[in-house]
Design a protein around this motif. Sequence first.
Motif, mmCIF file in Angstrom:
data_model
loop_
_atom_site.group_PDB
_atom_site.id
_atom_site.type_symbol
_atom_site.label_atom_id
_atom_site.label_comp_id
_atom_site.label_asym_id
_atom_site.label_seq_id
_atom_site.Cartn_x
_atom_site.Cartn_y
_atom_site.Cartn_z
ATOM 1 N N UNK A 343 12.576 32.204 64.514
ATOM 2 C CA UNK A 343 11.403 31.394 64.156
ATOM 3 C C UNK A 343 11.055 31.554 62.676
ATOM 4 N N UNK A 344 11.226 32.770 62.161
ATOM 5 C CA UNK A 344 10.972 33.003 60.743
ATOM 6 C C UNK A 344 11.944 32.216 59.881
ATOM 7 N N UNK A 345 13.212 32.226 60.250
ATOM 8 C CA UNK A 345 14.239 31.505 59.490
ATOM 9 C C UNK A 345 14.011 29.995 59.543
ATOM 10 N N UNK A 346 13.574 29.492 60.683
ATOM 11 C CA UNK A 346 13.274 28.066 60.804
ATOM 12 C C UNK A 346 12.055 27.706 59.974
ATOM 13 N N UNK A 347 11.009 28.546 60.048
ATOM 14 C CA UNK A 347 9.773 28.261 59.306
ATOM 15 C C UNK A 347 9.993 28.294 57.801
ATOM 16 N N UNK A 348 10.955 29.101 57.359
ATOM 17 C CA UNK A 348 11.278 29.180 55.940
ATOM 18 C C UNK A 348 12.303 28.121 55.520
ATOM 19 N N UNK A 349 12.645 27.224 56.458
ATOM 20 C CA UNK A 349 13.576 26.116 56.199
ATOM 21 C C UNK A 349 14.935 26.614 55.712
ATOM 22 N N UNK A 350 15.381 27.734 56.274
ATOM 23 C CA UNK A 350 16.708 28.256 55.961
ATOM 24 C C UNK A 350 17.728 27.745 56.977
ATOM 25 N N UNK A 351 17.291 27.674 58.232
ATOM 26 C CA UNK A 351 18.115 27.086 59.279
ATOM 27 C C UNK A 351 17.282 26.062 60.031
#
Length: 377
Positions: A343-351
Amino acid sequence: MPSRLFPLGGPVSEKDIVDREDFLVSLETRLLEGQSIMLAGPRRIGKTSLALEVLRRIKAKSCHIAFVDLFRYNTKREFSLAIIDACLENRSGISKTTAALKEGLKKIAGGARLTAKVQDLELEIGLPGEGESDDELFNYALRFPEILAKKDKKQIVVVFDEFQEIIRIAGEDALKVMRSYFQMHERVSYLFLGSKEGMMNTIFGDKRQAFYRFATMLPLPPITREAWNEYLSSKFAEKRIVVKGNSISEIIDLSGGHPQDTMLLCSEVYYALIEAGEVRLTLDFVRIGYNRAMLTLSPVFDELLDELGKISYVRQTLIDIAKGLRIYSGRNVNPNEIKRAVDTLVSKAIIEKTSRGSYNFVEPMLKSYLINKIDVY
């Protein structure tokens, strides 16, 4: 010195906006019809370029425009004056109008004619006084686009770039104040841009938020492979570079079609050709350009990994995704921790999640970097 064939490091001109014409037409039409729009997506994918191009087209139709980049400001007062300045540029033709007014009308550059324009605004609209509190100035600034639009009998389109930064600048309560004014405006439409998709989606998509359903949330369409191929082929042709084999296809494969990374890769390929005195684009030069581009991106990627390493399991989860591993099995980690990392990676628009247990990298060259990185975390 050769001209910059592939633009880097900032907004691009109309001729370098790839495969966005239909989207630009739709965006312009909606804004001119009074609809407010929200565009969210990671940095360096072209949102600001699109916004500036839309403003250029709208201004050509005799409408007022204003552009405010919230990254530049740290206080509510700075932000308020920026809104007023951006709007006043339609009338005075100078920047920092409010600062100039504080020093006295006679000191404004441009002579009597310009001074008369600003006097007209001061006397008939009323500019803020120095004694006003930050909250009073903020309220005045939020009213100002509509005041100016009605005074000039014009429509005005206001762009707020990195809009999620308003919470840092003025706090969450500022959103309620802004909505209370914006919803009453008849001659103003707003374009909200943001690079933190999670925050932007919450601001505009959570029914508990003040801006819930205030703006239409439009997805930014991907650039097609065909469009990239046509654009890149034409750019190399400008310099009479002959493209051999599937060199363009290899560039698109390596960059994944990410706007800024594709431009960076092509730029490095182009300069490698110049340095070699070569006019034939081959796969060998694509590989040289790719290695150079990776050297440029390495510090950026390393800084990102260092930041992610401060949050439990996030960096390792990203590396596992890059390597195609099953992130919820084979590790002695609570699945809830892995979900929080994802969820962190998605929220940071990395994945971005494509299906259950499947993810794409927003920046494919980051995935390649992780796969090929010798250091194992």
